[in-house]
Design an enzyme around this catalytic site. Sequence first.
Site, PDB file in Angstrom:
ATOM      1  N   GLU A  13       0.773  -1.234   0.004  1.00 48.50           N
ATOM      2  CA  GLU A  13      -0.007   0.092   0.265  1.00 48.50           C
ATOM      3  C   GLU A  13       0.683   1.282   0.083  1.00 48.50           C
ATOM      4  O   GLU A  13       0.276   2.297   0.523  1.00 48.50           O
ATOM      5  CB  GLU A  13      -0.968   0.001   1.314  1.00 48.50           C
ATOM      6  CG  GLU A  13      -2.024  -1.056   1.050  1.00 48.50           C
ATOM      7  CD  GLU A  13      -3.198  -0.605   0.239  1.00 48.50           C
ATOM      8  OE1 GLU A  13      -3.677   0.496   0.360  1.00 48.50           O
ATOM      9  OE2 GLU A  13      -3.496  -1.507  -0.833  1.00 48.50           O
ATOM     10  N   VAL A  14       2.074   1.327  -0.417  1.00 47.80           N
ATOM     11  CA  VAL A  14       2.836   2.521  -0.476  1.00 47.80           C
ATOM     12  C   VAL A  14       2.870   3.232  -1.788  1.00 47.80           C
ATOM     13  O   VAL A  14       3.098   4.304  -1.911  1.00 47.80           O
ATOM     14  CB  VAL A  14       4.465   2.291  -0.118  1.00 47.80           C
ATOM     15  CG1 VAL A  14       4.673   1.895   0.944  1.00 47.80           C
ATOM     16  CG2 VAL A  14       5.072   1.168  -1.378  1.00 47.80           C
ATOM     17  N   GLY A  15       2.248   2.586  -2.819  1.00 49.10           N
ATOM     18  CA  GLY A  15       1.817   3.148  -4.029  1.00 49.10           C
ATOM     19  C   GLY A  15       2.645   2.303  -5.300  1.00 49.10           C
ATOM     20  O   GLY A  15       2.879   3.028  -6.308  1.00 49.10           O
ATOM     21  N   LYS A  16       2.895   1.153  -5.106  1.00 49.98           N
ATOM     22  CA  LYS A  16       3.778   0.686  -6.154  1.00 49.98           C
ATOM     23  C   LYS A  16       3.034   0.511  -7.460  1.00 49.98           C
ATOM     24  O   LYS A  16       3.479   0.787  -8.558  1.00 49.98           O
ATOM     25  CB  LYS A  16       4.144  -0.866  -5.848  1.00 49.98           C
ATOM     26  CG  LYS A  16       5.083  -1.276  -4.637  1.00 49.98           C
ATOM     27  CD  LYS A  16       5.278  -2.683  -4.374  1.00 49.98           C
ATOM     28  CE  LYS A  16       4.231  -3.417  -4.245  1.00 49.98           C
ATOM     29  NZ  LYS A  16       3.491  -2.803  -2.679  1.00 49.98           N
ATOM     30  N   THR A  17       1.677   0.248  -7.167  1.00 51.78           N
ATOM     31  CA  THR A  17       0.799   0.302  -8.685  1.00 51.78           C
ATOM     32  C   THR A  17       0.954   1.459  -9.229  1.00 51.78           C
ATOM     33  O   THR A  17       0.921   1.655 -10.530  1.00 51.78           O
ATOM     34  CB  THR A  17      -0.476  -0.442  -8.277  1.00 51.78           C
ATOM     35  OG1 THR A  17      -0.554  -1.651  -7.706  1.00 51.78           O
ATOM     36  CG2 THR A  17      -1.316  -0.633  -9.538  1.00 51.78           C
ATOM     37  N   VAL A  18       0.491   2.455  -8.478  1.00 53.88           N
ATOM     38  CA  VAL A  18       0.289   3.949  -9.026  1.00 53.88           C
ATOM     39  C   VAL A  18       1.703   4.238  -9.795  1.00 53.88           C
ATOM     40  O   VAL A  18       1.627   4.919 -10.849  1.00 53.88           O
ATOM     41  CB  VAL A  18      -0.033   4.922  -7.853  1.00 53.88           C
ATOM     42  CG1 VAL A  18       0.089   6.329  -8.556  1.00 53.88           C
ATOM     43  CG2 VAL A  18      -1.409   4.429  -7.479  1.00 53.88           C
ATOM     44  N   LYS A  38       2.801  -8.451 -13.297  1.00 53.87           N
ATOM     45  CA  LYS A  38       2.734  -8.675 -11.796  1.00 53.87           C
ATOM     46  C   LYS A  38       2.554 -10.166 -11.605  1.00 53.87           C
ATOM     47  O   LYS A  38       1.695 -10.618 -11.872  1.00 53.87           O
ATOM     48  CB  LYS A  38       1.397  -7.870 -11.403  1.00 53.87           C
ATOM     49  CG  LYS A  38       1.124  -8.092  -9.971  1.00 53.87           C
ATOM     50  CD  LYS A  38       0.990  -6.873  -9.021  1.00 53.87           C
ATOM     51  CE  LYS A  38       0.710  -7.345  -7.494  1.00 53.87           C
ATOM     52  NZ  LYS A  38       0.850  -6.279  -6.583  1.00 53.87           N
ATOM     53  N   ASP A  51      -4.901  -4.416  -9.347  1.00 54.55           N
ATOM     54  CA  ASP A  51      -3.694  -3.944  -9.628  1.00 54.55           C
ATOM     55  C   ASP A  51      -3.204  -4.230 -11.351  1.00 54.55           C
ATOM     56  O   ASP A  51      -2.953  -3.250 -12.065  1.00 54.55           O
ATOM     57  CB  ASP A  51      -2.223  -4.521  -9.257  1.00 54.55           C
ATOM     58  CG  ASP A  51      -2.221  -4.094  -7.492  1.00 54.55           C
ATOM     59  OD1 ASP A  51      -3.105  -3.368  -7.314  1.00 54.55           O
ATOM     60  OD2 ASP A  51      -1.361  -4.531  -6.876  1.00 54.55           O
TER      61      ASP A  51
HETATM   62  N1  ATP Z   1       0.226   9.121  -6.135  1.00 57.13           N
HETATM   63  C1  ATP Z   1      -0.939   8.751  -5.852  1.00 57.13           C
HETATM   64  N2  ATP Z   1      -1.993   9.241  -6.241  1.00 57.13           N
HETATM   65  C2  ATP Z   1      -3.427   8.878  -6.061  1.00 57.13           C
HETATM   66  N3  ATP Z   1      -3.625   7.896  -5.243  1.00 57.13           N
HETATM   67  C3  ATP Z   1      -2.395   7.258  -4.681  1.00 57.13           C
HETATM   68  C4  ATP Z   1      -1.026   7.558  -5.171  1.00 57.13           C
HETATM   69  N4  ATP Z   1      -0.306   6.587  -4.612  1.00 57.13           N
HETATM   70  C5  ATP Z   1      -1.042   5.742  -3.871  1.00 57.13           C
HETATM   71  N5  ATP Z   1      -2.334   5.892  -4.137  1.00 57.13           N
HETATM   72  C6  ATP Z   1      -3.643   5.306  -3.597  1.00 57.13           C
HETATM   73  O1  ATP Z   1      -3.120   4.590  -2.276  1.00 57.13           O
HETATM   74  C7  ATP Z   1      -3.540   3.160  -2.422  1.00 57.13           C
HETATM   75  C8  ATP Z   1      -2.388   2.269  -2.420  1.00 57.13           C
HETATM   76  O2  ATP Z   1      -1.712   2.379  -3.585  1.00 57.13           O
HETATM   77  P1  ATP Z   1      -1.186   1.149  -4.555  1.00 57.13           P
HETATM   78  O3  ATP Z   1      -2.351   0.331  -4.650  1.00 57.13           O
HETATM   79  O4  ATP Z   1      -0.304   1.764  -5.749  1.00 57.13           O
HETATM   80  O5  ATP Z   1      -0.283   0.587  -3.612  1.00 57.13           O
HETATM   81  P2  ATP Z   1       0.729  -0.826  -3.705  1.00 57.13           P
HETATM   82  O6  ATP Z   1       2.067  -0.496  -3.133  1.00 57.13           O
HETATM   83  O7  ATP Z   1       0.504  -1.092  -4.986  1.00 57.13           O
HETATM   84  O8  ATP Z   1      -0.243  -1.745  -2.862  1.00 57.13           O
HETATM   85  P3  ATP Z   1      -0.034  -3.427  -3.181  1.00 57.13           P
HETATM   86  O9  ATP Z   1       0.814  -3.813  -2.038  1.00 57.13           O
HETATM   87  O10 ATP Z   1      -1.422  -3.787  -2.365  1.00 57.13           O
HETATM   88  O11 ATP Z   1       0.110  -3.872  -4.346  1.00 57.13           O
HETATM   89  C9  ATP Z   1      -4.617   3.102  -3.418  1.00 57.13           C
HETATM   90  O12 ATP Z   1      -5.645   3.377  -2.710  1.00 57.13           O
HETATM   91  C10 ATP Z   1      -4.071   4.046  -4.483  1.00 57.13           C
HETATM   92  O13 ATP Z   1      -5.098   4.716  -5.200  1.00 57.13           O
HETATM   93 MG    MG Z   2      -0.124  -2.934  -5.939  1.00 57.29          MG
END
Ligand code: ATP
Ligand code: MG
Length: 216
Positions: A13-18, A38, A51
Amino acid sequence: MASGVFVTGTGTEVGKTVVAAAIAQTLAREGRRVGVFKPAVTGLDEGVEPDHELLRRAAGSSQSDEEIAPYRYGPPASPHLAAALAGETIDPERLRGAAVAAADGAGAIVCEGVGGLLVPLAPDYLVRDLAADLGYPLVVVAAPGLGTINHTLLTVEASRAGGLKVAAIVLNPWPAKPSEIERSNRETIAELSGAPILTLPRLDLADPGSWPPLKI
Ligand SMILES: Nc1ncnc2c1ncn2[C@@H]1O[C@H](COP(=O)(O)OP(=O)(O)OP(=O)(O)O)[C@@H](O)[C@H]1O
Ligand SMILES: [Mg+2]
């Protein structure tokens, strides 16, 4: 072989997907044909956009769910546990084959890990092992605020201990008006990691066309 990056993070949930989506979108806008990958998606039961869908949308890819993410599970659990609950084990050989297929014919490939680097995909195969097998440089996603220096440097150290190169660290989401702590964190992490530091602001995820470029 397509050039690529492997997007990891300090945790879930740190924003890897974004961040991976922003990199993919930047490459696609440059006219590259972008593949996304992925290894495993968990938490499909939670009802939010998975994702692989955001990655596909941002990259403008026509890959199937299966081609982007060969293992997909309902429970929001670590991939090795989600697989075990489904009565199976994630096969590293299948992952490597799927990643090669995703890169095949693409001009660039953007891979997203699962959780952080030391998360097991199978009991004896960590996300870090897959990153090493694929050979792409890492992009480390980290939060900008309090606590991030330790989490980020631990991840950089784990990367380098596994022989992996850190191409960049991305602080996300980077606030429009960063506080003194956030600005200081950026400088401290740059100094102590020796890696390039980038930032990504909060994005309107529904509209990839509005995103600023994120060039690694
Ligand atoms: N730059 C950003 N702008 C808008 N929303 C964001 C941003 N970064 C993160 N988020 C939001 O925060 C949440 C976590 O981001 P994300 O899904 O990218 O994390 P992740 O590291 O990919 O998580 P996971 O471990 O579940 O794959 C999501 O709801 C995403 O929409
Ligand atoms: Mg992700």
